[in-house]
Write a protein that holds these residues in place. Structure first.
Motif, PDB file in Angstrom:
ATOM      1  N   GLU A 261       0.791  -1.229   0.000  1.00 49.28           N
ATOM      2  CA  GLU A 261       0.000   0.000   0.000  1.00 49.28           C
ATOM      3  C   GLU A 261       0.825   1.280   0.000  1.00 49.28           C
ATOM      4  OE1 GLU A 261      -2.344  -3.311   1.478  1.00 49.28           O
ATOM      5  OE2 GLU A 261      -0.530  -2.453   2.331  1.00 49.28           O
ATOM      6  N   HIS A 262       2.069   1.249   0.534  1.00 50.54           N
ATOM      7  CA  HIS A 262       2.802   2.504   0.701  1.00 50.54           C
ATOM      8  C   HIS A 262       4.271   2.221   0.989  1.00 50.54           C
ATOM      9  CE1 HIS A 262       3.283   6.743   1.537  1.00 50.54           C
ATOM     10  NE2 HIS A 262       3.575   6.557   2.809  1.00 50.54           N
ATOM     11  N   GLY A 263       5.127   3.193   0.747  1.00 56.76           N
ATOM     12  CA  GLY A 263       6.546   3.078   1.072  1.00 56.76           C
ATOM     13  C   GLY A 263       7.290   2.192   0.086  1.00 56.76           C
ATOM     14  N   ASP A 264       8.388   1.605   0.555  1.00 56.06           N
ATOM     15  CA  ASP A 264       9.217   0.756  -0.304  1.00 56.06           C
ATOM     16  C   ASP A 264       8.446  -0.443  -0.845  1.00 56.06           C
ATOM     17  OD1 ASP A 264      11.446   2.357   0.012  1.00 56.06           O
ATOM     18  OD2 ASP A 264      12.270   1.189   1.658  1.00 56.06           O
ATOM     19  N   GLY A 265       7.477  -0.938  -0.116  1.00 58.39           N
ATOM     20  CA  GLY A 265       6.690  -2.077  -0.582  1.00 58.39           C
ATOM     21  C   GLY A 265       5.799  -1.746  -1.760  1.00 58.39           C
ATOM     22  N   GLU A 266       5.410  -0.491  -1.890  1.00 56.71           N
ATOM     23  CA  GLU A 266       4.504  -0.106  -2.974  1.00 56.71           C
ATOM     24  C   GLU A 266       5.150  -0.273  -4.343  1.00 56.71           C
ATOM     25  OE1 GLU A 266       1.483   3.525  -4.127  1.00 56.71           O
ATOM     26  OE2 GLU A 266       3.079   3.901  -2.693  1.00 56.71           O
ATOM     27  N   SER A 267       6.404   0.140  -4.491  1.00 54.64           N
ATOM     28  CA  SER A 267       7.053   0.043  -5.803  1.00 54.64           C
ATOM     29  C   SER A 267       7.268  -1.405  -6.233  1.00 54.64           C
ATOM     30  CB  SER A 267       8.386   0.787  -5.785  1.00 54.64           C
ATOM     31  OG  SER A 267       9.261   0.212  -4.834  1.00 54.64           O
ATOM     32  N   ALA A 268       7.356  -2.312  -5.274  1.00 55.51           N
ATOM     33  CA  ALA A 268       7.551  -3.730  -5.589  1.00 55.51           C
ATOM     34  C   ALA A 268       6.236  -4.494  -5.612  1.00 55.51           C
ATOM     35  CB  ALA A 268       8.491  -4.359  -4.571  1.00 55.51           C
ATOM     36  N   GLY A 269       5.119  -3.822  -5.391  1.00 49.89           N
ATOM     37  CA  GLY A 269       3.846  -4.529  -5.294  1.00 49.89           C
ATOM     38  C   GLY A 269       3.748  -5.318  -4.001  1.00 49.89           C
ATOM     39  N   GLY A 270       4.552  -4.925  -3.008  1.00 51.03           N
ATOM     40  CA  GLY A 270       4.613  -5.631  -1.732  1.00 51.03           C
ATOM     41  C   GLY A 270       5.583  -6.790  -1.826  1.00 51.03           C
ATOM     42  N   TYR A 271       6.227  -7.115  -0.733  1.00 45.63           N
ATOM     43  CA  TYR A 271       7.072  -8.306  -0.750  1.00 45.63           C
ATOM     44  C   TYR A 271       7.297  -8.840   0.655  1.00 45.63           C
ATOM     45  CZ  TYR A 271      11.150  -5.321   0.364  1.00 45.63           C
ATOM     46  OH  TYR A 271      12.028  -4.454   0.941  1.00 45.63           O
ATOM     47  N   ILE A 272       7.638 -10.115   0.664  1.00 46.83           N
ATOM     48  CA  ILE A 272       7.991 -10.818   1.888  1.00 46.83           C
ATOM     49  C   ILE A 272       9.349 -11.451   1.658  1.00 46.83           C
ATOM     50  CG2 ILE A 272       7.460 -12.772   3.386  1.00 46.83           C
ATOM     51  CD1 ILE A 272       4.512 -12.279   2.804  1.00 46.83           C
ATOM     52  N   TYR A 273      10.225 -11.266   2.612  1.00 46.68           N
ATOM     53  CA  TYR A 273      11.555 -11.838   2.571  1.00 46.68           C
ATOM     54  C   TYR A 273      11.667 -12.764   3.769  1.00 46.68           C
ATOM     55  CZ  TYR A 273      16.694 -11.747   2.944  1.00 46.68           C
ATOM     56  OH  TYR A 273      18.021 -12.078   3.035  1.00 46.68           O
ATOM     57  N   ASP A 274      11.839 -14.042   3.517  1.00 45.98           N
ATOM     58  CA  ASP A 274      11.936 -15.030   4.592  1.00 45.98           C
ATOM     59  C   ASP A 274      13.210 -15.829   4.353  1.00 45.98           C
ATOM     60  OD1 ASP A 274      11.383 -16.581   6.771  1.00 45.98           O
ATOM     61  OD2 ASP A 274       9.578 -17.491   5.947  1.00 45.98           O
ATOM     62  N   TYR A 275      14.225 -15.569   5.136  1.00 46.21           N
ATOM     63  CA  TYR A 275      15.557 -16.117   4.914  1.00 46.21           C
ATOM     64  C   TYR A 275      15.952 -16.964   6.107  1.00 46.21           C
ATOM     65  CZ  TYR A 275      20.645 -15.986   4.259  1.00 46.21           C
ATOM     66  OH  TYR A 275      21.965 -16.317   4.099  1.00 46.21           O
ATOM     67  N   ARG A 276      16.363 -18.176   5.822  1.00 52.98           N
ATOM     68  CA  ARG A 276      16.797 -19.085   6.882  1.00 52.98           C
ATOM     69  C   ARG A 276      18.078 -19.770   6.437  1.00 52.98           C
ATOM     70  NH1 ARG A 276      12.017 -20.031   9.990  1.00 52.98           N
ATOM     71  NH2 ARG A 276      10.306 -19.009   8.946  1.00 52.98           N
ATOM     72  N   ILE A 277      19.043 -19.791   7.331  1.00 53.44           N
ATOM     73  CA  ILE A 277      20.323 -20.440   7.008  1.00 53.44           C
ATOM     74  C   ILE A 277      20.836 -21.148   8.256  1.00 53.44           C
ATOM     75  CG2 ILE A 277      21.703 -18.392   7.516  1.00 53.44           C
ATOM     76  CD1 ILE A 277      23.507 -19.275   5.159  1.00 53.44           C
ATOM     77  N   THR A 278      21.490 -22.277   8.016  1.00 52.05           N
ATOM     78  CA  THR A 278      22.128 -23.020   9.088  1.00 52.05           C
ATOM     79  C   THR A 278      23.576 -23.260   8.686  1.00 52.05           C
ATOM     80  OG1 THR A 278      20.059 -24.123   9.657  1.00 52.05           O
ATOM     81  CG2 THR A 278      22.087 -25.147  10.441  1.00 52.05           C
ATOM     82  N   ASN A 279      24.502 -22.980   9.580  1.00 50.88           N
ATOM     83  CA  ASN A 279      25.925 -23.211   9.339  1.00 50.88           C
ATOM     84  C   ASN A 279      26.447 -24.239  10.320  1.00 50.88           C
ATOM     85  OD1 ASN A 279      26.341 -21.138   7.334  1.00 50.88           O
ATOM     86  ND2 ASN A 279      26.097 -19.661   8.993  1.00 50.88           N
ATOM     87  N   ARG A 280      27.285 -25.136   9.800  1.00 50.92           N
ATOM     88  CA  ARG A 280      27.945 -26.142  10.638  1.00 50.92           C
ATOM     89  C   ARG A 280      29.416 -26.203  10.244  1.00 50.92           C
ATOM     90  NH1 ARG A 280      23.476 -28.954   8.613  1.00 50.92           N
ATOM     91  NH2 ARG A 280      21.785 -29.027  10.114  1.00 50.92           N
ATOM     92  N   ASN A 281      30.279 -25.928  11.185  1.00 53.55           N
ATOM     93  CA  ASN A 281      31.717 -26.024  10.947  1.00 53.55           C
ATOM     94  C   ASN A 281      32.333 -26.900  12.028  1.00 53.55           C
ATOM     95  OD1 ASN A 281      31.935 -24.120   8.712  1.00 53.55           O
ATOM     96  ND2 ASN A 281      31.362 -22.586  10.217  1.00 53.55           N
ATOM     97  N   TRP A 282      33.213 -27.789  11.604  1.00 53.20           N
ATOM     98  CA  TRP A 282      33.863 -28.705  12.525  1.00 53.20           C
ATOM     99  C   TRP A 282      35.369 -28.614  12.317  1.00 53.20           C
ATOM    100  CZ3 TRP A 282      30.534 -31.223  15.697  1.00 53.20           C
ATOM    101  CH2 TRP A 282      29.209 -31.308  15.282  1.00 53.20           C
ATOM    102  N   ASN A 283      36.132 -28.669  13.394  1.00 56.40           N
ATOM    103  CA  ASN A 283      37.606 -28.728  13.320  1.00 56.40           C
ATOM    104  C   ASN A 283      38.072 -29.982  14.006  1.00 56.40           C
ATOM    105  OD1 ASN A 283      37.904 -26.184  12.116  1.00 56.40           O
ATOM    106  ND2 ASN A 283      37.758 -25.192  14.118  1.00 56.40           N
TER     107      ASN A 283
END
Length: 185
Positions: A163-185
């Protein structure tokens, strides 16, 4: 930042509307060293962190960023208006001009609408740990072995309504980011 109407004789009067970043962080740390016998020493260490941040948009490239938009809101421009269906002072994709001759430039949004409708959540979890064992064969000759791990996850959720702001120019958006890191020594 201002919003929140008050019941006064002046419908344009507003009081402080405070929206802040809400950060919670928990950390635990432990170290253990044990002399198992005269020739063997073992040790463990661990640190865990959990953080949760529910905040406001404040990036350098965001028209809807709290800092950018709030410094461009003129003090004589009301936050609310009955002319827009949202109830906020919005006109031609920007904060309305109020008693000024024109709206605020650069499509600067009504920051109070942004603060009330945008979602920015970030959760991080991280565990770092390790262990070691040292064997003493004789004075001056020892063998030490060690291992470690670094486990982490990050979950970020961002919602920009259309409806307004930065979302208006993109037609609205949802960003859902998930990451898992595993490091072993």
């Amino acid at each position: 930042l201002l919003s929140a109407k008050t019941p006064t004789s002046n419908p344009e009067f507003i009081i402080g509307h405070y929206v802040d970043n809400h950060l919670e962080r928990y950390t635990i740390k432990g170290d253990l060293t044990q002399q198992a016998n005269k020739w063997l020493t073992i040790g463990l260490n661990m640190q865990g962190t959990r953080s949760s941040n529910n905040g406001v948009l404040n990036g350098p490239n965001n028209l809807s960023g709290a800092s950018y938009a709030s410094i461009r809101m003129l003090p004589n421009v009301p936050v609310y208006s009955d002319e827009h269906e949202s109830g906020y002072n919005i006109k031609d994709k920007a904060l309305g001009g109020g008693s000024n001759l024109k709206n605020i430039d650069d499509n600067t949004p009504n920051i109070v609408w942004v603060l009330d409708n945008y979602v920015d959540r970030l959760q991080n979890t991280r565990v770092i740990g390790g262990g070691w064992a040292e064997i003493k064969f004789m004075d001056g000759l020892t063998l030490k072995t060690q291992g470690g791990m670094d486990l982490g996850s990050s979950d970020e959720y961002v919602y920009r309504p259309p409806e307004h702001g930065d979302g208006e120019s993109a037609g609205g958006y949802i960003y859902d980011y998930r990451i898992t890191n595993r490091n072993w020594n």
